[in-house]
Write a protein that holds these residues in place. Sequence first.
Motif, PDB file in Angstrom:
ATOM      1  N   ALA A 113       0.793  -1.099  -0.043  1.00 34.03           N
ATOM      2  CA  ALA A 113       0.105  -0.013  -0.115  1.00 34.03           C
ATOM      3  C   ALA A 113       0.766   1.128  -0.009  1.00 34.03           C
ATOM      4  O   ALA A 113       0.470   2.224  -0.665  1.00 34.03           O
ATOM      5  CB  ALA A 113      -1.015   0.005   1.110  1.00 34.03           C
ATOM      6  N   ALA A 114       1.954   1.220   0.672  1.00 35.01           N
ATOM      7  CA  ALA A 114       2.766   2.335   0.875  1.00 35.01           C
ATOM      8  C   ALA A 114       3.407   2.414  -0.471  1.00 35.01           C
ATOM      9  O   ALA A 114       3.448   3.849  -1.006  1.00 35.01           O
ATOM     10  CB  ALA A 114       3.958   2.015   2.078  1.00 35.01           C
ATOM     11  N   MET A 115       3.853   1.433  -1.241  1.00 34.78           N
ATOM     12  CA  MET A 115       4.514   1.765  -2.604  1.00 34.78           C
ATOM     13  C   MET A 115       3.557   2.387  -3.369  1.00 34.78           C
ATOM     14  O   MET A 115       3.917   3.164  -4.199  1.00 34.78           O
ATOM     15  CB  MET A 115       4.936   0.467  -3.009  1.00 34.78           C
ATOM     16  N   ALA A 116       2.325   1.774  -3.514  1.00 32.89           N
ATOM     17  CA  ALA A 116       1.202   2.227  -4.542  1.00 32.89           C
ATOM     18  C   ALA A 116       0.768   3.762  -4.198  1.00 32.89           C
ATOM     19  O   ALA A 116       0.836   4.425  -5.393  1.00 32.89           O
ATOM     20  CB  ALA A 116       0.033   1.301  -4.206  1.00 32.89           C
ATOM     21  N   GLU A 117       0.932   4.151  -3.051  1.00 32.58           N
ATOM     22  CA  GLU A 117       0.577   5.490  -2.670  1.00 32.58           C
ATOM     23  C   GLU A 117       1.608   6.480  -2.986  1.00 32.58           C
ATOM     24  O   GLU A 117       1.206   7.730  -3.395  1.00 32.58           O
ATOM     25  CB  GLU A 117       0.311   5.641  -1.203  1.00 32.58           C
ATOM     26  N   THR A 118       3.214   6.081  -2.838  1.00 33.80           N
ATOM     27  CA  THR A 118       4.051   6.832  -2.721  1.00 33.80           C
ATOM     28  C   THR A 118       4.775   6.838  -3.936  1.00 33.80           C
ATOM     29  O   THR A 118       5.442   7.937  -4.306  1.00 33.80           O
ATOM     30  CB  THR A 118       5.090   6.694  -1.606  1.00 33.80           C
ATOM     31  N   LEU A 119       5.037   5.795  -4.619  1.00 34.56           N
ATOM     32  CA  LEU A 119       5.869   5.594  -5.651  1.00 34.56           C
ATOM     33  C   LEU A 119       5.222   5.656  -7.210  1.00 34.56           C
ATOM     34  O   LEU A 119       4.123   5.129  -7.320  1.00 34.56           O
ATOM     35  CB  LEU A 119       6.691   4.045  -5.773  1.00 34.56           C
ATOM     36  N   THR A 120       5.810   6.109  -8.340  1.00 35.74           N
ATOM     37  CA  THR A 120       5.489   6.139  -9.538  1.00 35.74           C
ATOM     38  C   THR A 120       5.785   4.494  -9.954  1.00 35.74           C
ATOM     39  O   THR A 120       6.470   3.946  -9.507  1.00 35.74           O
ATOM     40  CB  THR A 120       6.282   7.045 -10.564  1.00 35.74           C
ATOM     41  N   GLU A 121       5.038   4.135 -11.434  1.00 36.39           N
ATOM     42  CA  GLU A 121       5.526   3.038 -11.876  1.00 36.39           C
ATOM     43  C   GLU A 121       6.655   2.652 -12.024  1.00 36.39           C
ATOM     44  O   GLU A 121       7.547   1.668 -11.761  1.00 36.39           O
ATOM     45  CB  GLU A 121       4.615   2.701 -13.290  1.00 36.39           C
ATOM     46  N   THR A 122       7.570   3.627 -12.489  1.00 31.42           N
ATOM     47  CA  THR A 122       8.965   3.603 -12.711  1.00 31.42           C
ATOM     48  C   THR A 122       9.890   3.308 -11.454  1.00 31.42           C
ATOM     49  O   THR A 122      10.732   2.648 -11.517  1.00 31.42           O
ATOM     50  CB  THR A 122       9.447   4.970 -13.719  1.00 31.42           C
ATOM     51  N   GLU A 123       9.295   4.231 -10.400  1.00 31.11           N
ATOM     52  CA  GLU A 123      10.154   3.883  -9.363  1.00 31.11           C
ATOM     53  C   GLU A 123       9.790   2.422  -8.598  1.00 31.11           C
ATOM     54  O   GLU A 123      10.844   1.728  -8.039  1.00 31.11           O
ATOM     55  CB  GLU A 123       9.469   4.907  -8.145  1.00 31.11           C
ATOM     56  N   ARG A 124       8.589   2.113  -8.901  1.00 28.17           N
ATOM     57  CA  ARG A 124       8.348   0.493  -8.440  1.00 28.17           C
ATOM     58  C   ARG A 124       9.266  -0.602  -9.167  1.00 28.17           C
ATOM     59  O   ARG A 124       9.801  -1.331  -8.436  1.00 28.17           O
ATOM     60  CB  ARG A 124       6.980   0.167  -8.450  1.00 28.17           C
ATOM     61  N   GLU A 125       9.398  -0.347 -10.432  1.00 25.68           N
ATOM     62  CA  GLU A 125      10.119  -1.297 -11.203  1.00 25.68           C
ATOM     63  C   GLU A 125      11.597  -1.115 -10.972  1.00 25.68           C
ATOM     64  O   GLU A 125      12.395  -2.144 -10.732  1.00 25.68           O
ATOM     65  CB  GLU A 125      10.030  -0.660 -12.851  1.00 25.68           C
ATOM     66  N   LEU A 126      12.162   0.450 -10.691  1.00 27.77           N
ATOM     67  CA  LEU A 126      13.295   0.330  -9.951  1.00 27.77           C
ATOM     68  C   LEU A 126      13.692  -0.257  -8.880  1.00 27.77           C
ATOM     69  O   LEU A 126      14.816  -0.821  -8.514  1.00 27.77           O
ATOM     70  CB  LEU A 126      13.747   1.819  -9.996  1.00 27.77           C
ATOM     71  N   LEU A 127      12.584  -0.182  -8.007  1.00 34.47           N
ATOM     72  CA  LEU A 127      12.640  -0.877  -6.760  1.00 34.47           C
ATOM     73  C   LEU A 127      12.948  -2.252  -6.545  1.00 34.47           C
ATOM     74  O   LEU A 127      13.505  -3.002  -5.881  1.00 34.47           O
ATOM     75  CB  LEU A 127      11.410  -0.444  -5.670  1.00 34.47           C
ATOM     76  N   ARG A 128      11.837  -2.993  -7.739  1.00 34.97           N
ATOM     77  CA  ARG A 128      11.905  -4.232  -7.879  1.00 34.97           C
ATOM     78  C   ARG A 128      13.394  -4.909  -8.399  1.00 34.97           C
ATOM     79  O   ARG A 128      14.025  -5.810  -7.919  1.00 34.97           O
ATOM     80  CB  ARG A 128      10.990  -4.770  -9.223  1.00 34.97           C
ATOM     81  N   LEU A 129      14.097  -3.925  -9.171  1.00 34.54           N
ATOM     82  CA  LEU A 129      15.455  -4.319  -9.661  1.00 34.54           C
ATOM     83  C   LEU A 129      16.599  -4.261  -8.404  1.00 34.54           C
ATOM     84  O   LEU A 129      17.086  -5.036  -8.291  1.00 34.54           O
ATOM     85  CB  LEU A 129      15.844  -3.338 -10.725  1.00 34.54           C
ATOM     86  N   ALA A 130      16.353  -3.239  -7.606  1.00 33.87           N
ATOM     87  CA  ALA A 130      17.159  -3.052  -6.557  1.00 33.87           C
ATOM     88  C   ALA A 130      16.985  -4.056  -5.537  1.00 33.87           C
ATOM     89  O   ALA A 130      17.945  -4.548  -4.920  1.00 33.87           O
ATOM     90  CB  ALA A 130      16.862  -1.524  -5.851  1.00 33.87           C
ATOM     91  N   ALA A 131      15.885  -4.557  -5.200  1.00 35.57           N
ATOM     92  CA  ALA A 131      15.634  -5.790  -4.226  1.00 35.57           C
ATOM     93  C   ALA A 131      16.314  -6.767  -4.911  1.00 35.57           C
ATOM     94  O   ALA A 131      16.803  -7.527  -3.935  1.00 35.57           O
ATOM     95  CB  ALA A 131      14.034  -5.903  -4.079  1.00 35.57           C
ATOM     96  N   LYS A 132      16.186  -7.396  -6.116  1.00 40.85           N
ATOM     97  CA  LYS A 132      17.057  -8.425  -6.530  1.00 40.85           C
ATOM     98  C   LYS A 132      18.493  -8.272  -6.602  1.00 40.85           C
ATOM     99  O   LYS A 132      19.082  -9.163  -5.948  1.00 40.85           O
ATOM    100  CB  LYS A 132      16.657  -8.549  -8.204  1.00 40.85           C
ATOM    101  N   VAL A 133      18.977  -7.004  -6.472  1.00 37.67           N
ATOM    102  CA  VAL A 133      20.386  -6.858  -6.471  1.00 37.67           C
ATOM    103  C   VAL A 133      20.790  -6.933  -4.934  1.00 37.67           C
ATOM    104  O   VAL A 133      21.982  -7.440  -4.629  1.00 37.67           O
ATOM    105  CB  VAL A 133      20.721  -5.321  -6.958  1.00 37.67           C
ATOM    106  N   MET A 134      19.878  -6.557  -4.077  1.00 44.64           N
ATOM    107  CA  MET A 134      20.334  -6.485  -2.590  1.00 44.64           C
ATOM    108  C   MET A 134      20.025  -8.067  -2.163  1.00 44.64           C
ATOM    109  O   MET A 134      21.059  -8.231  -1.398  1.00 44.64           O
ATOM    110  CB  MET A 134      19.204  -5.511  -1.888  1.00 44.64           C
ATOM    111  N   MET A 135      19.275  -8.844  -2.927  1.00 47.25           N
ATOM    112  CA  MET A 135      19.276 -10.005  -2.357  1.00 47.25           C
ATOM    113  C   MET A 135      20.458 -10.670  -2.828  1.00 47.25           C
ATOM    114  O   MET A 135      20.970 -11.659  -2.064  1.00 47.25           O
ATOM    115  CB  MET A 135      17.928 -10.854  -2.994  1.00 47.25           C
ATOM    116  N   ARG A 136      20.929 -10.316  -4.032  1.00 49.11           N
ATOM    117  CA  ARG A 136      22.085 -11.259  -4.646  1.00 49.11           C
ATOM    118  C   ARG A 136      23.296 -10.722  -3.844  1.00 49.11           C
ATOM    119  O   ARG A 136      24.243 -11.670  -3.475  1.00 49.11           O
ATOM    120  CB  ARG A 136      22.548 -10.655  -6.079  1.00 49.11           C
ATOM    121  N   LEU A 137      23.432  -9.601  -3.384  1.00 50.55           N
ATOM    122  CA  LEU A 137      24.326  -8.972  -2.407  1.00 50.55           C
ATOM    123  C   LEU A 137      24.366  -9.595  -1.179  1.00 50.55           C
ATOM    124  O   LEU A 137      25.488 -10.205  -0.702  1.00 50.55           O
ATOM    125  CB  LEU A 137      24.583  -7.408  -2.324  1.00 50.55           C
ATOM    126  N   ALA A 138      23.456  -9.759  -0.508  1.00 49.24           N
ATOM    127  CA  ALA A 138      23.206 -10.601   0.714  1.00 49.24           C
ATOM    128  C   ALA A 138      23.683 -11.914   0.557  1.00 49.24           C
ATOM    129  O   ALA A 138      24.329 -12.742   1.688  1.00 49.24           O
ATOM    130  CB  ALA A 138      21.767 -10.500   1.075  1.00 49.24           C
TER     131      ALA A 138
END
Length: 140
Positions: A113-138
């Motif tokens: 809900a917070a992402m839907a309210e706060t982020l644009t579609e582009t920002e959500r896609e960027l966050l999706r990519l960043a999450a994958k990178v953070m999991m790889r880093l972890a």
Amino acid sequence: MADPDPDLARVVREGVGRLNWRMRAERGGESTLVLAVLSRLYRAGTQTPKEVSDGEKIQPQSLTRVLAAMERDGLVSRRPDPADRRRSLLDITEQGRTALRDYSEERERWLAAAMAETLTETERELLRLAAKVMMRLADS
């Protein structure tokens, strides 16, 4: 190999930390330590209280009270260790799994809900990519 970037490391640490604190603030019910113990037993399986306290970096005395309450509330079960009757083995119960699942679903609902309210579609896609990178880093 790229040169270390301390400014990027600081920004990522701060962002992850602030989001983690906010998600914890949104939760209800179980304490952070109870959730950490449930999560550890869910991921790692049966453990001794010492393994849990070592893994969670907490004092055994602090864990003793929490485990007694968790056992009383039906979140964990305790049984003697057949290899050493002086030790006990802990397992997450079905009720503990349900509590952990409910907590995870509650956090994910808030975050979605917070992402839907706060982020644009582009920002959500960027966050999706960043999450994958953070999991790889972890996992590195």
